[in-house]
Design an enzyme around this catalytic site. Structure first.
Site, short mmCIF file in Angstrom:
data_model
loop_
_atom_site.label_atom_id
_atom_site.label_comp_id
_atom_site.label_asym_id
_atom_site.label_seq_id
_atom_site.Cartn_x
_atom_site.Cartn_y
_atom_site.Cartn_z
N LYS A 32 0.82 -1.23 0.00
CA LYS A 32 0.00 0.00 0.00
C LYS A 32 0.85 1.27 0.00
O LYS A 32 0.60 2.21 0.76
CB LYS A 32 -0.97 0.00 1.19
CG LYS A 32 -1.93 -1.19 1.19
CD LYS A 32 -2.90 -1.10 2.36
CE LYS A 32 -3.85 -2.27 2.39
NZ LYS A 32 -3.19 -3.54 2.80
N ARG A 33 1.83 1.32 -0.86
CA ARG A 33 2.72 2.47 -0.91
C ARG A 33 2.19 3.56 -1.84
O ARG A 33 1.44 3.30 -2.78
CB ARG A 33 4.11 2.03 -1.39
CG ARG A 33 4.86 1.08 -0.47
CD ARG A 33 5.21 1.75 0.85
NE ARG A 33 6.24 1.02 1.55
CZ ARG A 33 6.04 0.12 2.50
NH1 ARG A 33 4.81 -0.15 2.88
NH2 ARG A 33 7.04 -0.50 3.10
#
Length: 304
Positions: free
Chosen positions: A103-104
């Site tokens: 989830k960057r």
């Protein structure tokens, strides 16, 4: 091969659009592995690795993919990161497609560094087999936050799953807001992600893009609308099992021909030894295998 094609081929080979999520909490590990962790970061990372290898061995014959959540490794710093990549490599050796749940995202130049770290690794001289086939990314910085991931994914033949509709209860406070054109925020994001997904070189032979979407089914109307807005995107569908999503609910994320999505179950599978239905199975690996088989059966029953 195009990432979406690799994923679709793996789904067809296993006959199951199911993915096991690996979110290992030390307090829920089998007793012998909890004892081995002993509060030391290096020992804890070793226990996570042993648990992960056991889970991979149990589920690899049944599912095409595993989703490994890096958050459960980061508290142990270098030991945990090493364990994460070790398990990515082990999953590849077992023939699984690997999704790194990271989830960057950030503004452009920072996103570039995230993208290199999560999807490239060549600068560090690491084994490419320890890099995931795809990762999850957050779109809420806009295209300049996502573009570096798109560029690195294209360069290395990897994939992305962009957050569109998430499974946490309060997400609707933002994602469900209705815009002047009648779309909700998450539906607007869906339309943008579909546009990105149709970029040069991303559509594979199966008609799907290497840029997919994380879509948790909330209500029938919302899920059907998002599916309509994203014809070229594979949905990674979280929340099955422990988070309360049922087989009938997740079925709405698929197209009528049974393609276009892969459903993830995590705690209900990997911690099966703690569940009443599987607690009497003496070997925790066999409990994981049995729970995984039940999960696969449930998905097949509504998707075909």
């Amino acid at each position: 091969m195009n990432f979406a094609d690799r994923l679709q081929a793996a789904i067809r080979a296993k006959g199951s659009p199911a993915c096991v999520g690996f979110d290992p909490l030390i307090g829920q590990l089998p007793a012998e592995l909890r004892a081995a962790a002993d509060g030391d970061p290096a020992a804890t990372a070793k226990a996570l690795t042993a648990f992960g290898r056991g889970v991979i061995q149990a589920v690899a014959p049944l599912v095409p993919a595993i989703k490994i959540n890096i958050a459960f490794f980061e508290p142990y710093y270098e030991h945990g990161i090493r364990a994460y990549h070790d398990l990515v490599g082990a999953a590849h050796q077992a023939g699984l497609v690997v999704i790194g749940d990271v989830k960057r995202a950030d503004i452009g130049h920072t996103s570039t560094q995230y993208a290199i770290a999560q999807l490239d690794g060549s600068g560090a001289g690491v084994d490419p087999q320890t890099i995931p086939d795809a990762i999850t990314v957050n779109p809420y910085f806009g295209i300049d936050g996502v573009q570096p991931f798109i560029d690195v994914a294209r360069k290395h033949g990897r994939g992305l799953f962009v957050l569109v509709q998430t499974s946490n209860p309060s997400a609707a406070e933002f994602q469900g807001l209705v815009l002047p054109d009648g779309l909700t925020v998450c539906q607007h994001v869906a339309r943008l992600v579909e546009k990105w997904a149709c970029g040069d070189g991303f559509i594979g032979d199966y008609g799907y893009s290497s840029i997919g979407a994380v879509v948790s089914p909330r209500d029938l109307e919302s899920t059907v609308r998002i599916r309509e807005l994203m014809p070229h995107c594979v949905f990674l569908v979280p929340g099955f099992g422990a988070q309360g999503r049922t087989a009938d609910e997740v079925a709405k994320c698929f197209k009528p021909d049974g393609t276009g999505a892969i459903v993830a179950a995590s705690r209900s599978v990997i911690f099966a030894c703690n569940e009443p239905a599987y607690r009497d199975i003496p070997d925790w690996r066999e409990a994981v295998r049995t729970a995984c088989a039940d999960f696969v059966t449930a998905i097949r029953s509504v998707v075909g």
